[in-house]
Design a protein around this motif. Structure first.
Motif, mmCIF file in Angstrom:
data_model
loop_
_atom_site.group_PDB
_atom_site.id
_atom_site.type_symbol
_atom_site.label_atom_id
_atom_site.label_comp_id
_atom_site.label_asym_id
_atom_site.label_seq_id
_atom_site.Cartn_x
_atom_site.Cartn_y
_atom_site.Cartn_z
ATOM 1 N N UNK A 1 0.783 -1.224 0.000
ATOM 2 C CA UNK A 1 0.000 0.000 0.000
ATOM 3 C C UNK A 1 0.817 1.277 0.000
ATOM 4 N N UNK A 2 2.140 1.161 0.013
ATOM 5 C CA UNK A 2 3.000 2.345 -0.013
ATOM 6 C C UNK A 2 2.844 3.083 -1.348
ATOM 7 N N UNK A 3 2.591 4.379 -1.306
ATOM 8 C CA UNK A 3 2.465 5.167 -2.537
ATOM 9 C C UNK A 3 3.580 6.204 -2.663
ATOM 10 N N UNK A 4 4.595 6.103 -1.803
ATOM 11 C CA UNK A 4 5.732 7.020 -1.864
ATOM 12 C C UNK A 4 6.705 6.524 -2.927
ATOM 13 N N UNK B 1 5.232 -2.872 5.482
ATOM 14 C CA UNK B 1 4.397 -3.567 6.462
ATOM 15 C C UNK B 1 2.930 -3.658 6.075
ATOM 16 N N UNK B 2 2.596 -3.298 4.831
ATOM 17 C CA UNK B 2 1.187 -3.297 4.441
ATOM 18 C C UNK B 2 0.987 -3.984 3.089
ATOM 19 N N UNK B 3 1.241 -5.299 3.021
ATOM 20 C CA UNK B 3 1.036 -6.035 1.762
ATOM 21 C C UNK B 3 -0.442 -6.044 1.380
ATOM 22 N N UNK C 1 -1.795 -2.842 -7.463
ATOM 23 C CA UNK C 1 -1.423 -1.496 -7.024
ATOM 24 C C UNK C 1 -1.394 -0.576 -8.241
ATOM 25 N N UNK C 2 -1.530 0.712 -8.003
ATOM 26 C CA UNK C 2 -1.605 1.690 -9.096
ATOM 27 C C UNK C 2 -0.270 1.841 -9.815
ATOM 28 N N UNK C 3 0.815 1.920 -9.039
ATOM 29 C CA UNK C 3 2.101 2.259 -9.661
ATOM 30 C C UNK C 3 3.261 1.633 -8.907
#
Length: 337
Positions: free
Chosen positions: A133-136, A146-148, A296-298
């Motif tokens: 979920x990381x979008x950075x 930590x957020x698969x 995921x988006x990107x």
């Protein structure tokens, strides 16, 4: 040197094996040749390796601990490359047990083999999917993961944690490579490039998720192979400056490393499809669909750490890599009849 390489009939495994064989290493290849996708493609890859006198193939499943430990004891490899895994994000939604068997139990068996047979270095495939979920963007090894958003991603994150434990407890040098959307000749039929090329040449529509609003750091297979081998040649060492009060996820006080292996040039999905259209000379018929669960988006790779570590950076442009794949695909399908 003698290298045990699992997943040797896979997309990446076959080409890493071939690279090692051509430079003179002895490769002990392991693959279970399962039917997750067309077994004839795996057999065709394997047929490219069997003529080498320094290649020895063993058909076994890494989830079979007894068979794998017997192989370690028999061959006593100096280094290990673990590329065997149950792949695919969407498949994990319907077949979770397959991921636990191959990616968790199988990886534990690999670690145990390395531990008990004094392996100098274990290099294993992780995945860009661990960023979840990381979008950075771009993704850095120094980011928390930590957020698969899929079980596949969770198993790859688990591999990294398991490897660290063995690096700490048993001083086993381990290096995880987070591959970013690998593509190219001999690729998997369940991946976008293969499916899109097949459909476009047949005049069939292609399913385009999230209305085409996706970005991926597509990484050409030759770059993946070169990066993997360079890392294999440089066993992980402890980070002498590691600060436990400010822990860095990418390194450790133990001989443990993690690296992104990507192209550093994120490409919009629609541009990727256009490159396939150019290479095939045919226009795609697009069937736009919503975002799929687990997607995921990107993705985008920061590969500065890999560049510093082994002086390597990926460089193959998407247009060139896609053309090479389409040329291979035409040749491969023509040969199959």
């Amino acid at each position: 040197m003698k290298i045990l390489l699992t997943g040797c009939a896979g997309f990446i495994g076959m080409q890493v094996s071939q690279h090692l064989l051509e430079r003179g290493d002895e490769v002990i290849g392991v693959d279970n040749l399962n039917d997750y996708y067309d077994v004839s493609l795996k057999e065709a890859r394997l047929a490219r390796l069997t003529p080498y006198g320094n290649f020895d193939f063993h058909r076994l499943d890494i989830a079979d601990g007894t068979a794998l430990q017997a192989l370690f004891a028999q061959e006593k490899p100096r280094r290990v490359v673990n590329l065997a895994a149950q792949a695919g994000v969407r498949y994990s939604l319907q077949h979770p047990q397959a991921y636990i068997d191959a990616n968790i139990q199988g990886f534990l068996n690999i670690l145990e083999g390395c531990r008990h047979h004094s392996v100098e270095h274990l290099v294993y495939a992780s995945s860009s999917s661990v960023y979840g979920g990381n979008t950075q963007l771009p993704f850095s090894e120094h980011h928390a993961v930590d957020h698969p958003v899929s079980l596949y991603a969770a198993t790859k994150k688990s591999n990294e944690l398991m490897a660290h434990t063995y690096s700490h407890l048993f001083n086993l040098p381990t290096t995880g490579l987070r591959f970013f959307t690998v593509y190219g000749p001999w690729g998997r039929p369940d991946m976008a490039l293969f499916k899109f090329t097949q459909a476009i040449l047949a005049g069939s529509p292609i399913d385009v998720y999230n209305e085409g609003k996706m970005v991926r750091d597509f990484t050409y297979i030759d770059d993946i192979v070169e990066g993997t081998v360079r890392v294999l040649d440089k066993p992980a060492t402890p980070n002498e400056g590691f600060q436990k009060e400010h822990p860095d996820p990418a390194t450790s006080w133990a001989p443990y490393r993690l690296f992104n292996l990507g192209n550093q040039h994120p490409t919009p999905l629609m541009d990727y499809i256009h490159a396939i259209e150019v290479a095939t000379g045919k226009k795609a018929t697009l069937n736009f669909l919503p975002m799929q669960p687990g997607d995921v988006m990107a993705t985008a790779a920061n590969t500065e750490e890999l560049e510093k570590y082994c002086q390597f950076t990926s460089y193959t442009p998407v247009e060139e890599g896609v053309k090479r794949f389409v040329d291979w695909y035409r040749t491969y399908t023509a040969a199959k009849g």
